[in-house]
Design an enzyme around this catalytic site. Structure first.
Site, PDB file in Angstrom:
ATOM      1  N   ASP A 267     -20.747  32.271  58.676  1.00  0.00           N
ATOM      2  CA  ASP A 267     -21.957  31.513  58.355  1.00  0.00           C
ATOM      3  C   ASP A 267     -21.696  30.444  57.294  1.00  0.00           C
ATOM      4  OD1 ASP A 267     -24.587  30.865  58.599  1.00  0.00           O
ATOM      5  OD2 ASP A 267     -25.359  32.583  57.489  1.00  0.00           O
TER       6      ASP A 267
ATOM      7  N   HIS B 109     -18.381  23.382  62.188  1.00  0.00           N
ATOM      8  CA  HIS B 109     -17.924  24.408  63.131  1.00  0.00           C
ATOM      9  C   HIS B 109     -16.421  24.277  63.394  1.00  0.00           C
ATOM     10  CE1 HIS B 109     -21.971  25.642  63.534  1.00  0.00           C
ATOM     11  NE2 HIS B 109     -22.382  24.612  64.248  1.00  0.00           N
TER      12      HIS B 109
ATOM     13  N   LEU C  20      -2.919  41.943  66.233  1.00  0.00           N
ATOM     14  CA  LEU C  20      -4.364  42.094  66.003  1.00  0.00           C
ATOM     15  C   LEU C  20      -5.172  41.654  67.237  1.00  0.00           C
ATOM     16  CD1 LEU C  20      -6.190  40.996  62.793  1.00  0.00           C
ATOM     17  CD2 LEU C  20      -6.939  40.019  64.950  1.00  0.00           C
TER      18      LEU C  20
HETATM   19  C1  FPP Z   1     -23.083  29.756  61.665  1.00  0.00           C
HETATM   20  O1  FPP Z   1     -23.130  28.707  60.702  1.00  0.00           O
HETATM   21  C2  FPP Z   1     -21.999  29.508  62.595  1.00  0.00           C
HETATM   22  C3  FPP Z   1     -22.120  29.450  63.951  1.00  0.00           C
HETATM   23  C4  FPP Z   1     -23.413  29.619  64.642  1.00  0.00           C
HETATM   24  C5  FPP Z   1     -20.971  29.166  64.804  1.00  0.00           C
HETATM   25  C6  FPP Z   1     -19.654  29.759  64.376  1.00  0.00           C
HETATM   26  C7  FPP Z   1     -18.588  29.316  65.301  1.00  0.00           C
HETATM   27  C8  FPP Z   1     -17.372  28.872  64.920  1.00  0.00           C
HETATM   28  C9  FPP Z   1     -16.912  28.840  63.513  1.00  0.00           C
HETATM   29  C10 FPP Z   1     -16.434  28.440  65.957  1.00  0.00           C
HETATM   30  C11 FPP Z   1     -15.580  29.622  66.337  1.00  0.00           C
HETATM   31  C12 FPP Z   1     -14.415  29.194  67.015  1.00  0.00           C
HETATM   32  C13 FPP Z   1     -13.577  30.003  67.678  1.00  0.00           C
HETATM   33  C14 FPP Z   1     -12.339  29.461  68.165  1.00  0.00           C
HETATM   34  C15 FPP Z   1     -13.876  31.420  67.945  1.00  0.00           C
HETATM   35  P1  FPP Z   1     -24.407  27.786  60.662  1.00  0.00           P
HETATM   36  O2  FPP Z   1     -24.238  26.687  61.615  1.00  0.00           O
HETATM   37  O3  FPP Z   1     -25.615  28.622  60.882  1.00  0.00           O
HETATM   38  O4  FPP Z   1     -24.372  27.251  59.191  1.00  0.00           O
HETATM   39  P2  FPP Z   1     -25.628  26.928  58.261  1.00  0.00           P
HETATM   40  O5  FPP Z   1     -26.343  28.231  58.049  1.00  0.00           O
HETATM   41  O6  FPP Z   1     -24.991  26.418  57.025  1.00  0.00           O
HETATM   42  O7  FPP Z   1     -26.453  25.906  58.974  1.00  0.00           O
END
Ligand code: FPP
Length: 247
Positions: free
Chosen positions: A27, A44, A138
């Site tokens: 997050d 992201h 892993l």
């Molecule tokens: C939450 O942060 C994050 C997500 C909804 C997406 C997480 C996905 C990735 C990091 C990509 C993963 C990649 C692979 C290769 C598995 P948010 O967008 O809610 O952040 P905020 O709360 O600050 O708005």
């Protein structure tokens, strides 16, 4: 047990008490990007790089499995542009599995309801899972269109079908039985769930598996999460007294 080789940021850890399975809610990507004046998609992308770094570190210290929350059943409600950017990013990582996981021994798996994902992504998942299935390190379990309630509902449906078909007796359905119908069926118990960015919720993540997991939170946005933070999380985990309901 000893660490395989001298691992940076692992000196303080007890190698005999490493969490076997860690769940991570990645997050704070959006807030990280906003602070830098970048689009959310850049957050992201940076988050995906952080995941790679943390997976490598965890593999070195002896963690057996990481379940990373990449896209929830609720994330479809985000603006279409962001959903598309996330799907493109996931597709890119899956498709480039050879480069993305080069030099690692990581086994990649995807959990969640794949029926709503595009055919392109489904094919890329099959390819990436197949490409890494012979590895012995892993297990990186990516939760994609995943929801804890959805997983439990699915398990209940599968149990009901097996009971209706006479393959299972209703009286014999136990917690162990239900566990076998979860996506995490063959994986170790979840020992630790980590959520950065100052939020203190599960957000429908690993609801069944979280029953006896330890929780660890900090205020760092996921793209800034480092090996040092992971070391601290494991160190704190090692100080916890896990009683599993006993005294
Ligand atoms: C939450 O942060 C994050 C997500 C909804 C997406 C997480 C996905 C990735 C990091 C990509 C993963 C990649 C692979 C290769 C598995 P948010 O967008 O809610 O952040 P905020 O709360 O600050 O708005």
């Amino acid at each position: 047990m000893f660490f395989k080789k001298k691992t940076k940021h692992a000196e303080s850890l007890d190698p005999n008490n490493i969490p076997q399975h860690i769940g991570i809610i990645m997050d704070g990507n959006g807030r990280w990007a906003k602070r830098k004046g970048l689009p959310r998609s850049a957050g992201h992308r940076a988050g995906a790089e952080t995941l790679k770094k943390i997976v490598k570190y965890c593999d070195k210290i002896g963690v057996k499995c990481i379940t990373a929350y990449a896209f929830s059943t609720e994330n479809w409600n985000r603006p279409q542009k962001e959903v598309d950017a996330l799907m493109d990013l996931l597709y890119m990582y899956l498709q480039q599995v050879e480069e993305q996981f080069a030099g690692t021994n990581v086994i990649l798996r995807v959990i969640g309801d794949r029926s709503r994902l595009s055919e392109k992504i489904n094919k890329a998942i099959d390819y990436a899972e197949d490409y890494t299935k012979g590895n012995s390190g892993l297990i990186l379990n990516v939760a994609l269109n995943y929801g804890g309630r959805d997983e439990i509902t699915r398990a209940a449906q599968l149990v009901a079908k097996d009971v209706a078909a006479g393959r299972l007796s209703a009286d014999a359905v136990s917690e162990d039985t239900l566990s076998k119908y979860m996506y995490t069926e063959s994986l170790p118990e979840v020992d630790l769930i980590i959520r950065p960015s100052g939020e203190y919720r599960l957000s429908n993540f690993l609801l069944w598996q979280a029953a006896y997991a330890e929780f660890w939170f900090n205020n760092i946005n996921w793209p800034d999460f480092s090996e040092k933070h992971m070391e601290q999380a494991v160190l704190d985990y090692q100080k916890r007294n896990r009683r599993f309901g006993k005294v």
